[in-house]
Design a protein around this motif. Structure first.
Motif, PDB file in Angstrom:
ATOM      1  N   GLN A 160      53.282  58.222 -17.461  1.00 63.59           N
ATOM      2  CA  GLN A 160      53.194  58.303 -18.910  1.00 63.59           C
ATOM      3  C   GLN A 160      52.004  59.116 -19.390  1.00 63.59           C
ATOM      4  O   GLN A 160      51.878  59.378 -20.590  1.00 63.59           O
ATOM      5  N   GLY A 161      51.137  59.484 -18.472  1.00 61.69           N
ATOM      6  CA  GLY A 161      50.022  60.356 -18.816  1.00 61.69           C
ATOM      7  C   GLY A 161      50.234  61.750 -18.268  1.00 61.69           C
ATOM      8  O   GLY A 161      51.292  62.097 -17.726  1.00 61.69           O
ATOM      9  N   LEU A 162      49.226  62.562 -18.426  1.00 62.98           N
ATOM     10  CA  LEU A 162      49.306  63.927 -17.908  1.00 62.98           C
ATOM     11  C   LEU A 162      49.264  63.959 -16.395  1.00 62.98           C
ATOM     12  O   LEU A 162      49.679  64.944 -15.782  1.00 62.98           O
ATOM     13  N   GLU A 163      48.779  62.895 -15.790  1.00 60.66           N
ATOM     14  CA  GLU A 163      48.626  62.822 -14.346  1.00 60.66           C
ATOM     15  C   GLU A 163      48.790  61.368 -13.920  1.00 60.66           C
ATOM     16  O   GLU A 163      48.823  60.470 -14.774  1.00 60.66           O
ATOM     17  N   PRO A 164      48.925  61.109 -12.625  1.00 60.34           N
ATOM     18  CA  PRO A 164      49.019  59.709 -12.193  1.00 60.34           C
ATOM     19  C   PRO A 164      47.791  58.922 -12.631  1.00 60.34           C
ATOM     20  O   PRO A 164      46.676  59.457 -12.700  1.00 60.34           O
ATOM     21  N   PRO A 165      47.971  57.655 -12.958  1.00 57.80           N
ATOM     22  CA  PRO A 165      46.818  56.860 -13.388  1.00 57.80           C
ATOM     23  C   PRO A 165      45.778  56.729 -12.287  1.00 57.80           C
ATOM     24  O   PRO A 165      46.102  56.799 -11.095  1.00 57.80           O
ATOM     25  N   LYS A 166      44.540  56.548 -12.702  1.00 55.59           N
ATOM     26  CA  LYS A 166      43.450  56.381 -11.749  1.00 55.59           C
ATOM     27  C   LYS A 166      43.414  54.937 -11.267  1.00 55.59           C
ATOM     28  O   LYS A 166      43.884  54.017 -11.943  1.00 55.59           O
ATOM     29  N   ASP A 167      42.869  54.746 -10.053  1.00 52.35           N
ATOM     30  CA  ASP A 167      42.823  53.397  -9.497  1.00 52.35           C
ATOM     31  C   ASP A 167      41.725  52.544 -10.123  1.00 52.35           C
ATOM     32  O   ASP A 167      41.622  51.358  -9.840  1.00 52.35           O
ATOM     33  N   LYS A 168      40.906  53.147 -10.952  1.00 54.03           N
ATOM     34  CA  LYS A 168      39.884  52.416 -11.697  1.00 54.03           C
ATOM     35  C   LYS A 168      39.459  53.303 -12.851  1.00 54.03           C
ATOM     36  O   LYS A 168      39.852  54.473 -12.941  1.00 54.03           O
ATOM     37  N   THR A 169      38.697  52.726 -13.713  1.00 58.45           N
ATOM     38  CA  THR A 169      38.175  53.522 -14.813  1.00 58.45           C
ATOM     39  C   THR A 169      37.183  54.528 -14.256  1.00 58.45           C
ATOM     40  O   THR A 169      36.074  54.171 -13.847  1.00 58.45           O
ATOM     41  N   ILE A 170      37.588  55.752 -14.208  1.00 53.97           N
ATOM     42  CA  ILE A 170      36.728  56.800 -13.681  1.00 53.97           C
ATOM     43  C   ILE A 170      35.643  57.085 -14.721  1.00 53.97           C
ATOM     44  O   ILE A 170      35.933  57.534 -15.833  1.00 53.97           O
ATOM     45  N   ILE A 171      34.438  56.783 -14.326  1.00 50.06           N
ATOM     46  CA  ILE A 171      33.304  57.009 -15.219  1.00 50.06           C
ATOM     47  C   ILE A 171      32.654  58.330 -14.824  1.00 50.06           C
ATOM     48  O   ILE A 171      32.057  58.436 -13.757  1.00 50.06           O
ATOM     49  N   GLN A 172      32.833  59.281 -15.654  1.00 45.58           N
ATOM     50  CA  GLN A 172      32.246  60.594 -15.402  1.00 45.58           C
ATOM     51  C   GLN A 172      30.977  60.724 -16.239  1.00 45.58           C
ATOM     52  O   GLN A 172      31.027  60.762 -17.470  1.00 45.58           O
ATOM     53  N   GLU A 173      29.860  60.754 -15.546  1.00 46.27           N
ATOM     54  CA  GLU A 173      28.596  60.895 -16.244  1.00 46.27           C
ATOM     55  C   GLU A 173      28.463  62.319 -16.763  1.00 46.27           C
ATOM     56  O   GLU A 173      28.605  63.290 -16.017  1.00 46.27           O
ATOM     57  N   GLN A 174      28.215  62.404 -18.024  1.00 40.49           N
ATOM     58  CA  GLN A 174      28.121  63.715 -18.673  1.00 40.49           C
ATOM     59  C   GLN A 174      26.756  63.834 -19.330  1.00 40.49           C
ATOM     60  O   GLN A 174      26.382  63.033 -20.189  1.00 40.49           O
ATOM     61  N   LEU A 175      26.030  64.836 -18.906  1.00 45.17           N
ATOM     62  CA  LEU A 175      24.689  65.054 -19.444  1.00 45.17           C
ATOM     63  C   LEU A 175      24.794  65.602 -20.858  1.00 45.17           C
ATOM     64  O   LEU A 175      25.444  66.612 -21.117  1.00 45.17           O
ATOM     65  N   ARG A 176      24.159  64.893 -21.763  1.00 46.27           N
ATOM     66  CA  ARG A 176      24.060  65.407 -23.123  1.00 46.27           C
ATOM     67  C   ARG A 176      22.983  66.485 -23.135  1.00 46.27           C
ATOM     68  O   ARG A 176      21.788  66.191 -23.066  1.00 46.27           O
ATOM     69  N   LYS A 177      23.421  67.686 -23.216  1.00 47.87           N
ATOM     70  CA  LYS A 177      22.500  68.811 -23.096  1.00 47.87           C
ATOM     71  C   LYS A 177      22.393  69.553 -24.417  1.00 47.87           C
ATOM     72  O   LYS A 177      23.215  69.387 -25.322  1.00 47.87           O
TER      73      LYS A 177
END
Length: 850
Positions: free
Chosen positions: A368-385
């Protein structure tokens, strides 16, 4: 049988057992063993309860049992059921298929939700061991009896995204209702449940479930069912000469309207397994012992029983259900994957246990998404630059500011010998420009974060930019305050004593301020240095719509006792600004623009103070927004540095271009100072200060000498008049007694000139080195050969005293630039001749006491 069929009547010795009732089934089985002929094998066993009891007792009769419908995992225990085989895969056979599916989509973190029934618990336990060996984490294991909602909520709380369910159809409806309530469906979740439910099983549970049909179907959308394949999908001829598709058509034709069972293909292949087993046994007996036949088998003949068991394990052929192979009595079959799509189950793939391969049918599985669901909440750390365009714009403004500062520096160096620039201390001006450029340079460092430099470099920049900004501030404002202090030190003394303050002394003062800064910064760096710290914020959804969560992180320059060190720096800078405000206020009345910048210093301090307070507050409030914070800090530095440099140099540039002499002309300066004496009396001195440039010192000295010679000539005229008035001694006595002190004040003439370097204030007395003591009547008369000094001797004074005061007032004083007693500023008598009116203000004297 297509080849080497067993003798007629052999299959009649196979015991077919299909009874599910425990009591009746066991009784029928024991009656067949006791009263019937010797059976070679047992075919059947549908219900697990009866099958397990029979399979456990067959070892005593050397009978091999083959089941086509018993899927309970318990029967896989070869120690307990060594003679048991089955053509249908067990419930545990789906676990390797599930493992393959998890690996295919790279799911390494799952959770299990199991109905508290032995059948499902055994599958869950076997799945746990399978996944554990493949390094797949089972983050949560939940079991329920009746209400699964609490367990579903726990799964969500543990961030389980891939749920492996083991429950029956009735509980499946409840589970998906709870999943809808907890919003555990859609693009972020994937449910994997048993696939052996009846066709369209949800229709019978929609009305009885806790949620409406729309909600139930919404939560079910996309689930994957796992079950064994009833018939092979491959178009290959089987051992019977038919393809699975041909067999299915023939089966449907013969059963007519009868109810179909998904085990019919396994029953069909089971008959072929028995036939092939007996055929191999007969072949083996013919090869090894031609005198023994399979008809000679009895329940006590362990040798023939072992031959049947080995022949069964060697089974390997392609049947209507696929490749028929046993491994430790378990069928290595084909597992199919179906997905619930638009209210129907669609086959999306299959797993071949023999080859251990997974085949996903192209373009059939839909997430139902653009890709298969992830096995957990993928937390992508994004630097506020800091935004590159913003950094570029502010850097451009900073470069313009530095170009402006360089222009001021060029102007200051080029015109350093001009009166205006020379009197305003060009060296101090250079320091002000240097401090402004250092402040500008710090902006480039404040804009460099983790997107431009490495972590180690960023940590170094934390210290460097702090040092540059601190030193730049102290250099600029320290030089300004030092200049103001010199003006204050020169003019604070009402007696106008000689005050010599050179630029070297001002540089020492600025150096002392910088030394204090360095001490603070060095202690800061040694005791508690600045480090790179990362602050993490709450997770945010991905703006691109991906199945990930963004955790913003922000780099800071901090240390353990950041508040204390900042307090020390702010306190020192605050005291420095207060001191500058005090000096600017004290020297506010000094109206020589070349010397005094108090008005501009006050404006600079005001602007810097207000901007720093506002900037610090806004910067603290926008701590989590690096673009806003950097913009505020950069604009405050640019504004403060630009305003300060413009206030210091733009007036000088305009004055130098329009009227260069206006800033160096002497103007009246009044400085009032209240002093507390021991008798609590207050005296106010108002002094007329004449300030001139160094280049005019020689002219003043020559003019002073000329005036003294003129006084000598006038004194001779006074002597002649005195000789003519000797017949009136009483006037002399009167004047001597009543106007002695007044005349002493009249003749106290002071001349103020500038030293050669523009920094010395020299206060010269018209009567050089003649203290008031010489006017005392008790001191003997002093004589001198110098005509200039003799005119002030007591003898000459006695002669002058014989003159009438009107003569002295109207004739004598105007000729030397005298003033009327009622005049508060230098002026020329109206009756003075034109030749006396040209005397410039620089040569006027202040006469008091008339």
């Amino acid at each position: 049988f297509p080849q080497s069929p067993p003798p007629i009547g052999i299959l009649e010795k196979i015991l077919f057992f299909l009874q599910c009732d425990n009591a009746k089934g066991l009784k029928a089985f024991y009656d067949a063993i006791k009263y019937g002929p010797n059976h070679l094998m047992v075919f059947g066993g549908v219900c697990a309860t009866v099958t397990s009891i029979i399979a456990e007792s067959l070892k005593g009769w050397n009978l091999v049992q083959l089941s086509f419908a018993a899927t309970t995992p318990e029967l896989a225990d070869k120690k307990k059921y060594p003679y048991f085989f089955r053509t249908v895969p067990s419930d545990n056979a789906v676990n390797p298929a599930i493992l393959k599916l998890l690996k295919y989509y790279q799911w390494k973190r799952v959770g299990t939700l199991t109905q508290d029934v032995q059948r499902f618990s055994e599958v869950r336990n076997d799945l746990t061991s399978v996944l554990y060996g493949e390094d797949i984490e089972i983050s949560d294991t939940e079991s329920f009896s009746n209400d699964p909602c609490t367990n579903v909520k726990k799964l969500k709380g543990n961030d389980v995204r891939i749920i492996l369910g083991q429950f029956d159809e009735q509980m499946a409806a409840k589970v998906f209702c709870c999943a809808y309530d907890e919003e555990m469906y859609g693009s972020k979740y994937q449910w994997i449940i048993p696939g052996w439910y009846e066709s369209s099983w949800w229709d019978s549970w929609i009305n009885s479930s806790q949620c409406v049909s729309k909600n139930l179907l919404t939560a079910m959308e996309g689930y994957i069912g796992v079950d064994f394949e009833p018939l092979s999908s491959k178009v290959i001829k089987t051992i019977s000469g038919r393809t699975p598709q041909q067999y299915e058509r023939e089966y449907n034709d013969k059963r007519g309207d009868g109810q179909s069972s998904k085990f019919h293909g396994y029953a069909y292949d089971g008959i072929w397994v028995i036939a092939k087993t007996l055929q191999r046994a007969m072949k083996y007996l013919n090869t090894t012992n031609k005198h023994q036949k399979i008809e000679d088998f009895n329940y006590t003949n362990h040798k023939l029983g072992k031959i049947f068991l080995d022949a069964m394990n060697e089974t390997n052929f392609f049947g209507v259900t696929g490749q028929v192979v046993f491994r430790n009595g378990e069928r290595m079959g084909t597992i199919k994957f179906t997905q619930f799509q638009d209210r129907k189950e669609v086959k999306v793939g299959e797993y071949n246990a023999v080859a251990d391969t997974l085949e996903i049918i192209n373009n059939t599985i839909r997430f139902q998404g653009l890709e298969p669901p992830k096995d957990k909440t993928i937390i992508q750390e994004q630097l506020r630059k800091i935004s590159l365009p913003l950094y570029s714009i502010l850097s451009a403004l900073t470069i313009l500011g530095m170009i402006m500062a360089s222009a001021f520096l060029f102007f200051n160096i080029k015109n350093r010998n001009q009166k205006l620039i020379k009197m305003s201390s060009p060296y101090m001006n250079n320091l002000i420009i240097l401090g402004g450029m250092l402040s500008y340079a710090s902006i480039f460092l404040f804009g460099l974060d983790g997107s431009f430099v490495s972590e180690k470099t960023f940590e170094t920049l934390c210290t460097v930019r702090t040092w540059i900004l601190t030193v730049g501030y102290t250099t600029a404002f320290g030089a300004m305050f030092a200049k103001t202090w010199r003006v204050h030190a020169i003019f604070k003394n009402v007696k106008m004593k000689k005050k010599i303050i050179k630029d070297q002394k001002l540089m020492v003062i600025v150096g002392g301020m910088l030394l204090i800064d360095l001490c603070i910064l060095i202690c800061w760096q040694v005791v508690d240095p600045l480090r790179r710290t990362v602050e993490k914020y709450n997770m945010e959804p991905d703006p691109a719509g991906r199945d990930i969560s963004i955790r913003p992180i922000l780099e800071h320059c901090e240390n353990t006792h950041m508040t204390i060190w900042l307090g020390i720096v702010y306190a020192y800078k605050g005291l420095l600004m207060l001191f500058g405000c005090f000096l600017a206020w004290e020297t506010r009345n000094v109206s020589i623009p070349a010397l005094n910048d108090s008005k501009y210093i006050g404006m600079s301090v005001y602007n810097v103070g207000i901007m720093c307070i506002i900037g610090a507050a806004v910067s603290f409030l926008t701590r989590d927004q690096p673009n806003v914070q950097f913009c505020i800090v950069a604009l405050v530095i640019i504004f403060c540095s630009t305003i300060t440099l413009c206030l210091v140099f733009v007036p000088k540039l305009i004055t130098l271009r329009t009227n260069p002499d206006a800033a160096t002309q002497n103007r009246r300066f009044q400085f009032t100072q209240n002093q507390k004496k021991e008798d609590s009396k207050t005296s106010t001195s108002v002094t007329s200060v004449n300030q001139a440039s160094t280049s005019r010192l020689e002219g003043l000295q020559s003019e002073n000498h000329r005036l003294r010679m003129k006084i000598t000539e006038l004194d001779k005229d006074l002597e002649e008049v005195t000789m003519q008035l000797q017949d009136t001694p009483e006037k002399t006595t009167y004047i001597k007694q009543n106007h002695y002190q007044d005349l002493n004040d009249i003749l106290s003439i002071r001349n103020f000139t500038d030293s050669k370097d523009g920094e010395k204030a020299v206060l010269k007395n018209h009567l050089d080195q003649n203290p008031q003591a010489q006017w005392s009547t008790t001191e003997p008369s002093r004589t001198s050969k110098d005509p200039v000094e003799d005119i002030n001797s007591p003898e000459h004074i006695q002669r002058r005293l014989s003159l009438q005061l009107p003569i002295l007032h109207h004739a004598y004083l105007p000729s030397i630039g005298g003033v009327d007693a009622s005049c508060a500023s230098p002026c020329v008598s109206p009756s003075a001749s034109p030749r006396h009116r040209h005397v410039p203000p620089s040569f006027r004297v202040m006469v008091s006491g008339l």
